[in-house]
Structure formats: C-alpha cells, structure tokens
Design a protein around this motif. Structure first.
Motif, PDB file in Angstrom:
ATOM      1  N   ASN A 173     -40.974  27.614 -84.393  1.00 17.09           N
ATOM      2  CA  ASN A 173     -41.418  28.195 -83.138  1.00 17.09           C
ATOM      3  C   ASN A 173     -42.891  27.889 -82.916  1.00 17.09           C
ATOM      4  N   ASN A 174     -43.232  27.541 -81.684  1.00 15.99           N
ATOM      5  CA  ASN A 174     -44.611  27.336 -81.298  1.00 15.99           C
ATOM      6  C   ASN A 174     -45.016  28.534 -80.446  1.00 15.99           C
ATOM      7  N   LYS A 175     -45.872  29.391 -80.988  1.00 16.34           N
ATOM      8  CA  LYS A 175     -46.227  30.629 -80.300  1.00 16.34           C
ATOM      9  C   LYS A 175     -46.828  30.383 -78.924  1.00 16.34           C
ATOM     10  N   PHE A 176     -47.649  29.353 -78.824  1.00 20.48           N
ATOM     11  CA  PHE A 176     -48.285  29.067 -77.532  1.00 20.48           C
ATOM     12  C   PHE A 176     -47.234  28.698 -76.490  1.00 20.48           C
ATOM     13  N   LEU A 177     -46.298  27.799 -76.853  1.00 16.38           N
ATOM     14  CA  LEU A 177     -45.255  27.412 -75.903  1.00 16.38           C
ATOM     15  C   LEU A 177     -44.330  28.580 -75.575  1.00 16.38           C
ATOM     16  N   SER A 178     -44.047  29.416 -76.564  1.00 12.75           N
ATOM     17  CA  SER A 178     -43.231  30.601 -76.292  1.00 12.75           C
ATOM     18  C   SER A 178     -43.947  31.545 -75.329  1.00 12.75           C
ATOM     19  N   SER A 179     -45.251  31.681 -75.480  1.00 12.45           N
ATOM     20  CA  SER A 179     -46.004  32.525 -74.549  1.00 12.45           C
ATOM     21  C   SER A 179     -45.978  31.934 -73.135  1.00 12.45           C
ATOM     22  N   ILE A 180     -46.125  30.621 -73.039  1.00 10.06           N
ATOM     23  CA  ILE A 180     -46.087  29.974 -71.720  1.00 10.06           C
ATOM     24  C   ILE A 180     -44.708  30.153 -71.079  1.00 10.06           C
ATOM     25  N   SER A 181     -43.644  29.933 -71.862  1.00  8.73           N
ATOM     26  CA  SER A 181     -42.304  30.116 -71.304  1.00  8.73           C
ATOM     27  C   SER A 181     -42.092  31.587 -70.940  1.00  8.73           C
ATOM     28  N   GLY A 182     -42.685  32.501 -71.711  1.00  4.82           N
ATOM     29  CA  GLY A 182     -42.618  33.915 -71.379  1.00  4.82           C
ATOM     30  C   GLY A 182     -43.342  34.242 -70.086  1.00  4.82           C
ATOM     31  N   ILE A 183     -44.481  33.584 -69.853  1.00  2.00           N
ATOM     32  CA  ILE A 183     -45.202  33.788 -68.586  1.00  2.00           C
ATOM     33  C   ILE A 183     -44.316  33.374 -67.410  1.00  2.00           C
ATOM     34  N   PHE A 184     -43.676  32.223 -67.520  1.00  2.00           N
ATOM     35  CA  PHE A 184     -42.757  31.795 -66.457  1.00  2.00           C
ATOM     36  C   PHE A 184     -41.643  32.814 -66.253  1.00  2.00           C
ATOM     37  N   LEU A 185     -41.092  33.306 -67.361  1.00  2.04           N
ATOM     38  CA  LEU A 185     -40.006  34.278 -67.280  1.00  2.04           C
ATOM     39  C   LEU A 185     -40.488  35.581 -66.648  1.00  2.04           C
TER      40      LEU A 185
END
Length: 160
Positions: free
Chosen positions: A98-110
């Motif tokens: 898991n890449n925390k930064f990318l997960s946070s970005i995808s979470g922002i979109f969500l």
C-alpha cells in the motif's frame, strides 16, 4: 447488579477497542496508516479514511463557492470512486504494498464524490439515478470484500 462491575467492563471494552477509533486496521496492517506518537502512545489513522475526510471538506468548499457546475456533479460522482476501488483492489489482490500517499489521494476523490452525492441527493430527492449508482458501488465493494475474504481463506488453508 454492581455498578462497579459495569464500569470495569466498560473501561475494559474501551481499552480493547480504542485502537479502532481512528483506524479500522489490525496491527498487521498498520503500514496502511499514518502514525502519530503522543506521549509514547501510537495513534494510527487510516490513510484512505484521512483522505476521505479531507475530500468531504474540499467537496463542501467546492459546493459552497459554486466552483463546479451542478451538472458536472454526476460525472464526479460516477468517476471519482473508481480511483479508490482500483487502489484498494491493487492492495488487496496483488503483492504491491500500500502507498499511503496514493491511498490518501484516492480517499480525497472518494470524499468529494461522497459529499457531492449527498448534497445532490438532498437537493434532487428522490433521485433514482443516485440511488442506483450508490447501490451499484455498494454491491461492487461488497463483492470485492467477499472475494478478498475467500482468497485469504484459500491461501490460509493451502498452508495446512
């Protein structure tokens, strides 16, 4: 019933579940979390959930300053959750960490999609398209979670 026993049970329950208040991950998945150390106590925040909360705030701001045309809300609500589904699926079904930064970005979109969807649903109630879209995304998420649980079970039982 003794009130002290009840308070002891409540305290024990809080102690055992306090790690899950800000992160729903088990300790072996803390690599997916941001870690904040306060007085030698680690507090874990799910990286995707942090992004969702930020996205909700961003979505509220975008809505309040009328930066996005309401007709484009539908496009955002349809497309933005796909990023989180892909990010979660890559983490769940591949060997990539898991890449925390990318997960946070995808979470922002969500989060943006969540709040714009809720606001649009309130404004256009009853909006059967949004109900259908929410149902489709919920079912897709449920199917992916079930597949992940079954895959974990198969892998676990292959070792026996």
């Amino acid at each position: 019933m003794n009130i002290n026993i009840i308070f002891q049970e409540v305290r024990l329950g809080i102690r055992k579940t306090s790690n899950y208040i800000l992160s729903h991950h088990e300790p072996n998945e803390y690599y997916k979390c941001y870690n904040l150390n306060i007085k030698n106590k680690n507090i874990y925040f799910c990286s995707r959930c942090v992004g969702i909360y930020i996205g909700i705030i961003v979505g509220l701001i975008l809505n309040n300053i009328n930066l996005i045309n309401k007709e484009n809300y539908y496009l955002i609500i349809i497309l933005f959750p796909i990023f989180s589904l892909i990010d979660w699926s890559i983490d769940a079904f591949t060997e990539y960490d898991n890449n925390k930064f990318l997960s946070s970005i995808s979470g922002i979109f969500l989060g943006i999609a969540y709040i714009l969807g809720v606001l649009l649903f309130i404004e256009t109630f009853p909006n059967y398209f949004l109900i259908l879209l929410g149902t489709i995304y919920s079912l897709l998420t449920l199917i992916l979670i079930i597949l992940k649980k079954r895959l974990d079970w198969v892998i676990q039982n292959l070792d026996k």
